[in-house]
Design a protein around this motif. Structure first.
Motif, PDB file in Angstrom:
ATOM      1  N   PHE A  48       0.815  -1.207   0.000  1.00  0.00           N
ATOM      2  CA  PHE A  48       0.000   0.000   0.000  1.00  0.00           C
ATOM      3  C   PHE A  48       0.852   1.262   0.000  1.00  0.00           C
ATOM      4  O   PHE A  48       0.619   2.200  -0.777  1.00  0.00           O
ATOM      5  CB  PHE A  48      -0.920   0.018   1.221  1.00  0.00           C
ATOM      6  CG  PHE A  48      -1.999  -1.038   1.209  1.00  0.00           C
ATOM      7  CD1 PHE A  48      -1.978  -2.082   0.281  1.00  0.00           C
ATOM      8  CD2 PHE A  48      -3.030  -1.002   2.122  1.00  0.00           C
ATOM      9  CE1 PHE A  48      -2.971  -3.046   0.262  1.00  0.00           C
ATOM     10  CE2 PHE A  48      -4.027  -1.961   2.116  1.00  0.00           C
ATOM     11  CZ  PHE A  48      -3.995  -2.983   1.194  1.00  0.00           C
ATOM     12  N   GLN A  52       1.154   4.347  -3.128  1.00  0.00           N
ATOM     13  CA  GLN A  52       0.437   5.620  -2.982  1.00  0.00           C
ATOM     14  C   GLN A  52       0.896   6.663  -3.987  1.00  0.00           C
ATOM     15  O   GLN A  52       0.080   7.466  -4.465  1.00  0.00           O
ATOM     16  CB  GLN A  52       0.571   6.147  -1.552  1.00  0.00           C
ATOM     17  CG  GLN A  52       1.979   6.472  -1.104  1.00  0.00           C
ATOM     18  CD  GLN A  52       2.002   7.003   0.325  1.00  0.00           C
ATOM     19  OE1 GLN A  52       1.083   7.685   0.771  1.00  0.00           O
ATOM     20  NE2 GLN A  52       3.055   6.664   1.058  1.00  0.00           N
ATOM     21  N   ASN A  53       2.182   6.681  -4.343  1.00  0.00           N
ATOM     22  CA  ASN A  53       2.647   7.649  -5.336  1.00  0.00           C
ATOM     23  C   ASN A  53       2.115   7.317  -6.715  1.00  0.00           C
ATOM     24  O   ASN A  53       1.721   8.211  -7.478  1.00  0.00           O
ATOM     25  CB  ASN A  53       4.174   7.691  -5.354  1.00  0.00           C
ATOM     26  CG  ASN A  53       4.762   8.338  -4.110  1.00  0.00           C
ATOM     27  OD1 ASN A  53       4.106   9.158  -3.473  1.00  0.00           O
ATOM     28  ND2 ASN A  53       5.973   7.961  -3.760  1.00  0.00           N
ATOM     29  N   ASN A  56      -1.559   8.124  -6.437  1.00  0.00           N
ATOM     30  CA  ASN A  56      -1.817   9.494  -5.982  1.00  0.00           C
ATOM     31  C   ASN A  56      -2.951   9.563  -4.960  1.00  0.00           C
ATOM     32  O   ASN A  56      -3.759  10.491  -4.959  1.00  0.00           O
ATOM     33  CB  ASN A  56      -2.132  10.411  -7.174  1.00  0.00           C
ATOM     34  CG  ASN A  56      -1.988  11.888  -6.819  1.00  0.00           C
ATOM     35  OD1 ASN A  56      -1.192  12.247  -5.950  1.00  0.00           O
ATOM     36  ND2 ASN A  56      -2.759  12.739  -7.480  1.00  0.00           N
ATOM     37  N   SER A  58      -3.865   8.207  -0.583  1.00  0.00           N
ATOM     38  CA  SER A  58      -3.250   7.796   0.678  1.00  0.00           C
ATOM     39  C   SER A  58      -3.371   6.283   0.875  1.00  0.00           C
ATOM     40  O   SER A  58      -4.266   5.642   0.295  1.00  0.00           O
ATOM     41  CB  SER A  58      -3.919   8.512   1.841  1.00  0.00           C
ATOM     42  OG  SER A  58      -5.255   8.067   1.981  1.00  0.00           O
ATOM     43  N   PRO A  59      -2.498   5.697   1.704  1.00  0.00           N
ATOM     44  CA  PRO A  59      -2.618   4.267   2.000  1.00  0.00           C
ATOM     45  C   PRO A  59      -3.969   3.899   2.587  1.00  0.00           C
ATOM     46  O   PRO A  59      -4.478   2.801   2.337  1.00  0.00           O
ATOM     47  CB  PRO A  59      -1.479   4.014   2.996  1.00  0.00           C
ATOM     48  CG  PRO A  59      -0.460   5.051   2.675  1.00  0.00           C
ATOM     49  CD  PRO A  59      -1.261   6.273   2.286  1.00  0.00           C
ATOM     50  N   THR A  61      -6.856   5.247   1.890  1.00  0.00           N
ATOM     51  CA  THR A  61      -7.814   5.173   0.777  1.00  0.00           C
ATOM     52  C   THR A  61      -7.608   3.885  -0.014  1.00  0.00           C
ATOM     53  O   THR A  61      -8.578   3.230  -0.421  1.00  0.00           O
ATOM     54  CB  THR A  61      -7.653   6.384  -0.153  1.00  0.00           C
ATOM     55  OG1 THR A  61      -7.875   7.579   0.590  1.00  0.00           O
ATOM     56  CG2 THR A  61      -8.633   6.320  -1.313  1.00  0.00           C
ATOM     57  N   ILE A  62      -6.344   3.521  -0.228  1.00  0.00           N
ATOM     58  CA  ILE A  62      -6.055   2.267  -0.924  1.00  0.00           C
ATOM     59  C   ILE A  62      -6.628   1.096  -0.143  1.00  0.00           C
ATOM     60  O   ILE A  62      -7.212   0.164  -0.715  1.00  0.00           O
ATOM     61  CB  ILE A  62      -4.537   2.094  -1.107  1.00  0.00           C
ATOM     62  CG1 ILE A  62      -3.988   3.194  -2.022  1.00  0.00           C
ATOM     63  CG2 ILE A  62      -4.219   0.717  -1.688  1.00  0.00           C
ATOM     64  CD1 ILE A  62      -2.478   3.192  -2.151  1.00  0.00           C
TER      65      ILE A  62
END
Length: 325
Positions: A48, A52-53, A56, A58-59, A61-62
């Motif tokens: 995660f 994130q990059n 784009n 946040s972890p 949200t992932i």
């Protein structure tokens, strides 16, 4: 009466919803495709935080996206926590299915565009590092010819060691790759592209640098410390080289150059790549009569992957540039 409920064929014909076990698998929606795309990116990035990059977001949200996908699929797809990111067997199955799905979606888009005479989509080519130095094989010329014929296709070039290139082809991240491949995978097709003369080199500060070739014996070379390509095993080396004492390694050709220039190690570089340092007096070749050899560079691609018009076109231009010994 038997007590069984009769099957209403007329009603079943009017109701398109699946019956039985098929009802447990929901139809694919745009939401599913989005969640699957997030999942594939997370797997390819290795977790995660690392994804994130690329995504784009946040972890956290992932994590929500992956949890929603697990609900949709009905299975735990990965383990995440202090022990790190790891796919479950079900997650590995979903990952493989998702890769195949996206590959066929891309093929569909390309084929529909082809009906209208268009070339769309992407072409992803992988190469080993410092291949740009080769004097006759010009990847840039192949790309230029491709763009003249397919200006709307996005061209992506990835530079990586051979083992990484192989995995990226298997994962569907690359359509093809050009490299020295020390092993042959049954799932791939290989085509020769060009060859390179490989020379055993030493740096200016190495003890053998000032000794004439006539005075350097195989025993001197075997006793020296050597830098090894990190992706080549002893079994994949030339028989004469397997007796060398390898005390350093690098997965990149540039990394090998640094080790050789340090004066601490001998190592193999292509004659074209090493030429700049040889001309400056920073390197020399050791006993080319004994240790030099030719290395073949191949084009590799997955023989079961969908072939788009863009793929076939790039293949055509790469073959035009190929200089097979």
């Amino acid at each position: 009466m038997s007590g069984e409920i009769p099957f209403d064929h007329a009603r079943a014909a009017e109701d398109p919803r699946p019956v039985g076990d098929a009802a447990l698998v929901p139809p694919l929606s745009d939401v599913d495709l989005k969640l699957l795309a997030v999942f594939v990116t997370v797997v390819r990035c290795g977790g995660f935080a690392l994804a994130q990059n690329a995504l784009n977001v946040s972890p956290s949200t992932i994590s929500i996206h992956i949890s929603n996908l697990e609900i949709r699929v009905g299975a735990k797809l990965c383990k995440r926590g202090r022990s790190g990111f790891q796919l479950t067997p079900e997650g590995a199955e979903v990952f493989e299915a998702a890769k195949s799905l996206f590959a066929h979606i891309e093929e569909y888009r390309a084929r529909i565009a082809g009906i209208n005479g268009l070339l769309l989509g992407e072409i992803n080519v992988g190469v080993i590092d410092n291949m740009v130095e080769h004097p006759t094989f010009r990847l840039d010329a192949a790309i230029a010819a491709f763009k003249r014929s397919a200006r709307d296709v996005k061209v992506n070039v990835t530079v990586a060691p051979p083992n990484n290139l192989e995995q990226m082809i298997l994962d569907g991240q690359l359509h093809m790759a050009i490299s020295f491949f020390p092993r042959r995978l049954t799932r791939f097709l290989y085509e020769p592209m060009f060859s390179a003369q490989m020379e055993l080199c030493c740096g200016r500060d190495h003890p053998l640098f000032e000794i004439d070739d006539a005075d350097i014996t195989p025993a001197h070379v075997a006793a020296a410390e050597h830098a090894q390509r990190g992706y080549v095993t002893l079994e994949q080396m030339q028989p004469l080289h397997r007796r060398f004492r390898f005390t350093a390694s690098s997965p990149s050709i540039e990394g090998l150059a640094y080790l050789i220039l340090s004066g601490g190690y001998l190592g193999f570089l292509s004659s074209v790549y090493a030429r700049r340092w040889i001309e400056r007096g920073q390197m020399r070749v050791i006993r080319p009569d004994l240790f030099s050899y030719r290395s073949d560079y191949l084009l590799a691609y997955n023989k079961t992957a969908p072939e788009t018009r863009a793929f076939r076109l790039m293949l055509q231009y790469l073959r035009t540039e190929a200089h097979v010994p």
